[in-house]
Design a protein around this motif. Structure first.
Motif, PDB file in Angstrom:
ATOM      1  N   LEU A   9      30.352  63.579   0.777  1.00  0.00           N
ATOM      2  CA  LEU A   9      30.001  63.753  -0.626  1.00  0.00           C
ATOM      3  C   LEU A   9      30.284  65.179  -1.068  1.00  0.00           C
ATOM      4  O   LEU A   9      30.801  65.419  -2.157  1.00  0.00           O
ATOM      5  CB  LEU A   9      28.516  63.460  -0.841  1.00  0.00           C
ATOM      6  CG  LEU A   9      28.152  62.065  -1.304  1.00  0.00           C
ATOM      7  CD1 LEU A   9      26.682  62.023  -1.624  1.00  0.00           C
ATOM      8  CD2 LEU A   9      28.972  61.639  -2.508  1.00  0.00           C
ATOM      9  N   VAL A  15      26.751  46.522   5.526  1.00  0.00           N
ATOM     10  CA  VAL A  15      28.171  46.539   5.848  1.00  0.00           C
ATOM     11  C   VAL A  15      28.306  46.842   7.330  1.00  0.00           C
ATOM     12  O   VAL A  15      27.582  47.680   7.859  1.00  0.00           O
ATOM     13  CB  VAL A  15      28.890  47.626   5.016  1.00  0.00           C
ATOM     14  CG1 VAL A  15      30.297  47.860   5.528  1.00  0.00           C
ATOM     15  CG2 VAL A  15      28.904  47.238   3.554  1.00  0.00           C
ATOM     16  N   MET A  28      33.432  46.462  -1.501  1.00  0.00           N
ATOM     17  CA  MET A  28      32.673  47.283  -0.543  1.00  0.00           C
ATOM     18  C   MET A  28      33.481  48.516  -0.137  1.00  0.00           C
ATOM     19  O   MET A  28      32.969  49.635  -0.109  1.00  0.00           O
ATOM     20  CB  MET A  28      32.311  46.413   0.656  1.00  0.00           C
ATOM     21  CG  MET A  28      31.570  47.089   1.778  1.00  0.00           C
ATOM     22  SD  MET A  28      32.649  47.924   2.979  1.00  0.00           S
ATOM     23  CE  MET A  28      33.269  46.534   3.945  1.00  0.00           C
ATOM     24  N   GLY A  65      35.468  49.635 -15.448  1.00  0.00           N
ATOM     25  CA  GLY A  65      35.779  49.391 -14.037  1.00  0.00           C
ATOM     26  C   GLY A  65      35.005  50.336 -13.129  1.00  0.00           C
ATOM     27  O   GLY A  65      35.480  50.758 -12.075  1.00  0.00           O
ATOM     28  N   ARG A  76      32.674  51.808 -10.362  1.00  0.00           N
ATOM     29  CA  ARG A  76      32.129  51.359  -9.078  1.00  0.00           C
ATOM     30  C   ARG A  76      31.116  52.387  -8.587  1.00  0.00           C
ATOM     31  O   ARG A  76      31.427  53.572  -8.510  1.00  0.00           O
ATOM     32  CB  ARG A  76      33.232  51.254  -8.026  1.00  0.00           C
ATOM     33  CG  ARG A  76      34.204  50.157  -8.331  1.00  0.00           C
ATOM     34  CD  ARG A  76      35.107  49.882  -7.175  1.00  0.00           C
ATOM     35  NE  ARG A  76      36.139  48.922  -7.558  1.00  0.00           N
ATOM     36  CZ  ARG A  76      35.980  47.607  -7.516  1.00  0.00           C
ATOM     37  NH1 ARG A  76      34.844  47.096  -7.099  1.00  0.00           N
ATOM     38  NH2 ARG A  76      36.953  46.803  -7.886  1.00  0.00           N
ATOM     39  N   PRO A  77      29.920  51.963  -8.271  1.00  0.00           N
ATOM     40  CA  PRO A  77      28.928  52.918  -7.765  1.00  0.00           C
ATOM     41  C   PRO A  77      29.439  53.558  -6.482  1.00  0.00           C
ATOM     42  O   PRO A  77      30.210  52.953  -5.743  1.00  0.00           O
ATOM     43  CB  PRO A  77      27.704  52.057  -7.495  1.00  0.00           C
ATOM     44  CG  PRO A  77      28.195  50.652  -7.424  1.00  0.00           C
ATOM     45  CD  PRO A  77      29.416  50.587  -8.282  1.00  0.00           C
ATOM     46  N   ASN A  78      29.042  54.782  -6.236  1.00  0.00           N
ATOM     47  CA  ASN A  78      29.394  55.458  -4.994  1.00  0.00           C
ATOM     48  C   ASN A  78      28.343  55.100  -3.953  1.00  0.00           C
ATOM     49  O   ASN A  78      27.217  55.583  -3.981  1.00  0.00           O
ATOM     50  CB  ASN A  78      29.441  56.972  -5.227  1.00  0.00           C
ATOM     51  CG  ASN A  78      29.922  57.712  -3.987  1.00  0.00           C
ATOM     52  OD1 ASN A  78      29.674  57.288  -2.860  1.00  0.00           O
ATOM     53  ND2 ASN A  78      30.624  58.810  -4.218  1.00  0.00           N
ATOM     54  N   ALA A  79      28.752  54.223  -3.039  1.00  0.00           N
ATOM     55  CA  ALA A  79      27.781  53.695  -2.078  1.00  0.00           C
ATOM     56  C   ALA A  79      27.188  54.807  -1.229  1.00  0.00           C
ATOM     57  O   ALA A  79      26.016  54.784  -0.877  1.00  0.00           O
ATOM     58  CB  ALA A  79      28.462  52.658  -1.192  1.00  0.00           C
ATOM     59  N   MET A  80      28.010  55.805  -0.918  1.00  0.00           N
ATOM     60  CA  MET A  80      27.506  56.861  -0.041  1.00  0.00           C
ATOM     61  C   MET A  80      26.492  57.738  -0.746  1.00  0.00           C
ATOM     62  O   MET A  80      25.484  58.129  -0.171  1.00  0.00           O
ATOM     63  CB  MET A  80      28.665  57.680   0.497  1.00  0.00           C
ATOM     64  CG  MET A  80      29.449  56.893   1.538  1.00  0.00           C
ATOM     65  SD  MET A  80      30.803  57.860   2.177  1.00  0.00           S
ATOM     66  CE  MET A  80      31.738  58.107   0.681  1.00  0.00           C
ATOM     67  N   ALA A  81      26.766  58.044  -2.034  1.00  0.00           N
ATOM     68  CA  ALA A  81      25.812  58.853  -2.786  1.00  0.00           C
ATOM     69  C   ALA A  81      24.482  58.110  -2.887  1.00  0.00           C
ATOM     70  O   ALA A  81      23.407  58.686  -2.714  1.00  0.00           O
ATOM     71  CB  ALA A  81      26.377  59.143  -4.169  1.00  0.00           C
ATOM     72  N   MET A 110      27.997  61.215   5.874  1.00  0.00           N
ATOM     73  CA  MET A 110      28.078  60.814   4.466  1.00  0.00           C
ATOM     74  C   MET A 110      27.788  61.983   3.543  1.00  0.00           C
ATOM     75  O   MET A 110      28.443  62.155   2.523  1.00  0.00           O
ATOM     76  CB  MET A 110      27.124  59.663   4.204  1.00  0.00           C
ATOM     77  CG  MET A 110      27.648  58.369   4.817  1.00  0.00           C
ATOM     78  SD  MET A 110      26.559  57.009   4.502  1.00  0.00           S
ATOM     79  CE  MET A 110      25.079  57.605   5.331  1.00  0.00           C
ATOM     80  N   GLU A 158      43.185  50.215  -7.176  1.00  0.00           N
ATOM     81  CA  GLU A 158      42.302  51.379  -7.401  1.00  0.00           C
ATOM     82  C   GLU A 158      42.340  52.361  -6.240  1.00  0.00           C
ATOM     83  O   GLU A 158      41.687  53.395  -6.272  1.00  0.00           O
ATOM     84  CB  GLU A 158      40.854  50.903  -7.600  1.00  0.00           C
ATOM     85  CG  GLU A 158      40.666  50.063  -8.852  1.00  0.00           C
ATOM     86  CD  GLU A 158      39.210  49.649  -9.033  1.00  0.00           C
ATOM     87  OE1 GLU A 158      38.329  50.432  -8.643  1.00  0.00           O
ATOM     88  OE2 GLU A 158      38.967  48.547  -9.549  1.00  0.00           O
ATOM     89  N   GLU A 170      33.684  51.017  -2.994  1.00  0.00           N
ATOM     90  CA  GLU A 170      32.405  51.717  -3.194  1.00  0.00           C
ATOM     91  C   GLU A 170      32.185  52.795  -2.139  1.00  0.00           C
ATOM     92  O   GLU A 170      31.465  53.759  -2.378  1.00  0.00           O
ATOM     93  CB  GLU A 170      31.243  50.707  -3.169  1.00  0.00           C
ATOM     94  CG  GLU A 170      31.220  49.853  -4.427  1.00  0.00           C
ATOM     95  CD  GLU A 170      30.099  48.828  -4.429  1.00  0.00           C
ATOM     96  OE1 GLU A 170      29.181  48.941  -3.600  1.00  0.00           O
ATOM     97  OE2 GLU A 170      30.147  47.916  -5.275  1.00  0.00           O
ATOM     98  N   HIS A 171      32.816  52.634  -0.988  1.00  0.00           N
ATOM     99  CA  HIS A 171      32.711  53.668   0.036  1.00  0.00           C
ATOM    100  C   HIS A 171      33.808  54.713  -0.101  1.00  0.00           C
ATOM    101  O   HIS A 171      33.987  55.560   0.771  1.00  0.00           O
ATOM    102  CB  HIS A 171      32.693  53.051   1.432  1.00  0.00           C
ATOM    103  CG  HIS A 171      31.370  52.419   1.752  1.00  0.00           C
ATOM    104  ND1 HIS A 171      31.096  51.102   1.489  1.00  0.00           N
ATOM    105  CD2 HIS A 171      30.224  52.946   2.253  1.00  0.00           C
ATOM    106  CE1 HIS A 171      29.849  50.843   1.837  1.00  0.00           C
ATOM    107  NE2 HIS A 171      29.295  51.939   2.301  1.00  0.00           N
ATOM    108  N   LYS A 172      34.513  54.649  -1.249  1.00  0.00           N
ATOM    109  CA  LYS A 172      35.501  55.694  -1.579  1.00  0.00           C
ATOM    110  C   LYS A 172      36.483  55.916  -0.423  1.00  0.00           C
ATOM    111  O   LYS A 172      36.742  57.066  -0.018  1.00  0.00           O
ATOM    112  CB  LYS A 172      34.796  57.018  -1.927  1.00  0.00           C
ATOM    113  CG  LYS A 172      33.677  56.889  -2.958  1.00  0.00           C
ATOM    114  CD  LYS A 172      34.194  56.498  -4.337  1.00  0.00           C
ATOM    115  CE  LYS A 172      33.057  56.244  -5.315  1.00  0.00           C
ATOM    116  NZ  LYS A 172      33.486  55.479  -6.506  1.00  0.00           N
ATOM    117  N   ASP A 203      23.300  55.857  -0.845  1.00  0.00           N
ATOM    118  CA  ASP A 203      22.624  55.854   0.449  1.00  0.00           C
ATOM    119  C   ASP A 203      21.907  57.178   0.692  1.00  0.00           C
ATOM    120  O   ASP A 203      20.793  57.219   1.208  1.00  0.00           O
ATOM    121  CB  ASP A 203      23.627  55.621   1.581  1.00  0.00           C
ATOM    122  CG  ASP A 203      24.163  54.200   1.577  1.00  0.00           C
ATOM    123  OD1 ASP A 203      23.599  53.356   0.856  1.00  0.00           O
ATOM    124  OD2 ASP A 203      25.145  53.948   2.279  1.00  0.00           O
TER     125      ASP A 203
END
Lengths: 336, 336
Positions: A53, B91, A110, B43, B45-50, A49, A137, A113-115, B52
């Motif tokens: 990033l 997830v 989900m 619109g 969306r938070p970056n889930a990886m960042a 991860m 998106e 959000e995980h790009k 984490d």
């Protein structure tokens, strides 16, 4: 990474250069060997991860599936998509919705959000879908479904499948060939019927509408359809799917008829647990779920391009087993 | 996040506080509303990886499955595990190996690189496994399998399942009950046999070893076993699984016998595509794959604790359909 650098006697940035395979970086062969040794000795695992990033890219491909739990088909799509994704360094993030809209909404959020690099949106049977909100998106490929929206769609070639299934019967000399189609409006309904008509036409056999019946696409439908078609003097029957064929077997048996001695049968799907284990084993054509998953990833990554209509057609190969024989009574003067 | 802050007229750190639901932070109600409006409008969306990386925790749970593509069972484990994981904000990262060792190695490395909270290692049929290398680097729960190593294992209660299946026949007055067990050494082989013995013993029926035969756990095995058991005068037959029962149906039919009029049959698995659609629909006990997936996640997250032997047993509930009736001939003096 700091521990690796210390053990190898190099700088942290040297470790980073080697791990990330940066091009043109000047690290001596000696140092490289020491770094790889230290990685092996320490059991170091890069943080995927953190790497994503830093590079600004994720190595995820999302797969939304609607029926992992209720059919074996979704699993084959996943298997194909995963194999192809791994081949190109991507990991598949699988989200199962079981057709539940809230779960689908949550799944897509989900994945975004995980790009993810993109999303495969798949259905367990071939159908038209409304593209859910949010999918625009990201890059998206539809798998085993299609939409009015301008999205690439990877789908089975139902027409060629129907043609090949019918041809298996024609090749053995059958001329009065029944077709138990589904009552469900769908690309499979229309495509397999068109394939059946095309195969008959190519063999010079007139279409007799009395030989085409519709039934629920399950065992019970096939069982009930037996009577209708036997009244029409068919010698071979093409079934919309393997489950219908399984029910038809029972319906024929209850009337004292043998497959294939009295009636030849061909299915569609190649649902392993059924088709390969009926008595006799069922000849059928395979729905190419694994290949659909592979093709979906390839289109998403730009490795394959869809046709001008946005579709990629995947073939449904015939699987010959033991449910087709030459007809018991061949009409006089018929070449079969 | 910067765009959200600008649109809402607040600082970036205020947006971060609201997004991450930090406790005790002082952001006015007005600013909170403006931030949420801006998020919806843009619109964002938070970056889930960042996220984490910053919190130092990943919200992934890994699931290694060995047969997503070839059985419907793995899909049900995934479905249960995903539902439970999502409920707790996790997830599921699913990796399918189809029993391939290289794929398994790659899958585990991939999961560890994504710093998963833990790994569920699952098999499509209940068996002992060697725990693969690398799994000790993470919390691990075995699902539908177990190992000599000291790892928690969530498994179906084969003994109770075998007992309940046999009891379905006993309840209808059967006394001569055959059991077609599998030739494969496995917990299912031993557990279901023990359940069969226990149910007979509890009903005061002496075990007749001639009534227990072994067959390949597929349709062909059930078909061939019919003759052996009919010679023994059974009135009811418990089959190791639904596929065996499906073959047994054919074997009985070929001898002119009706289910359940002449012979009652009970299966094991509740494999939907088969059990619910046989003629007559098959009474069986369900392998609880969905519940195994749920239980695996709950043990991994510390929500449920295994017994002192490290096991969590999940029940196999009976599913009554139409393949069991009272025996045609009841022995004189028998209460049934």
């Amino acid at each position: 990474m700091r521990d690796v650098a210390q053990a190898a006697g190099v700088s942290v940035s040297a470790v980073s250069v080697v791990l990330n395979k940066k091009e043109g970086a000047r690290i001596g062969a000696d140092a490289r060997v020491r770094i790889h040794d230290a990685i092996a000795r320490l059991g170091y695992r890069p943080n995927a991860m953190a790497k994503d990033l830093v590079t600004g890219q994720s190595r995820f491909i999302g797969l939304v599936a609607d029926a992992i739990a209720s059919t074996p088909f979704a699993g084959q799509i996943i298997h194909g998509a995963q194999d192809e994704a791994w081949k190109h360094g991507f990991v598949l993030l699988v989200a199962n919705t079981e057709g539940n809209q809230d779960a689908e909404h949550e799944a897509i959020a989900m994945l975004l959000e995980h790009k993810v690099r993109g999303v495969l949106y798949s259905t367990w049977y071939h159908r038209e879908v409304e593209v859910p909100e949010g999918l625009d998106e990201s890059d998206c490929v539809l798998v085993n479904c299609y939409a009015a929206a301008d999205l690439p769609a990877v789908v089975p070639d139902e027409i060629a499948g129907g043609r090949d299934a019918t041809q298996l019967l024609i090749d053995q000399g059958h001329r009065r060939i029944g077709f138990i189609n589904t009552t469900t409006p769908s690309p499979a309904h229309d495509g397999r019927l068109r394939g059946y008509r095309e195969a008959l036409a190519a063999a010079g056999i007139d279409l007799d509408p009395a030989l085409v019946v519709e039934a629920r696409p399950e065992q019970e439908g096939g069982y009930d359809a037996a009577a209708l078609l036997l009244d029409q003097g068919v010698t071979g029957i093409f079934c919309h799917n393997d489950r219908v064929a399984m029910g038809l077997y029972d319906g024929l048996r209850d009337r004292g008829l043998k497959v294939p001695g009295d009636i030849s049968v061909v299915g569609f799907d190649n649902q392993e647990v059924i088709a390969a284990h009926l008595r006799p084993p069922l000849s059928t054509v395979a729905l190419p779920h694994y290949e659909l998953g592979v093709a979906g990833v390839r289109v998403l990554l730009g490795l394959d391009a869809p046709a001008s209509d946005g579709r990629v057609l995947v073939g449904c190969p015939p699987v010959e087993r033991a449910s087709i024989a030459r007809p018991a009574v061949v009409p006089a003067g018929d070449p079969g």
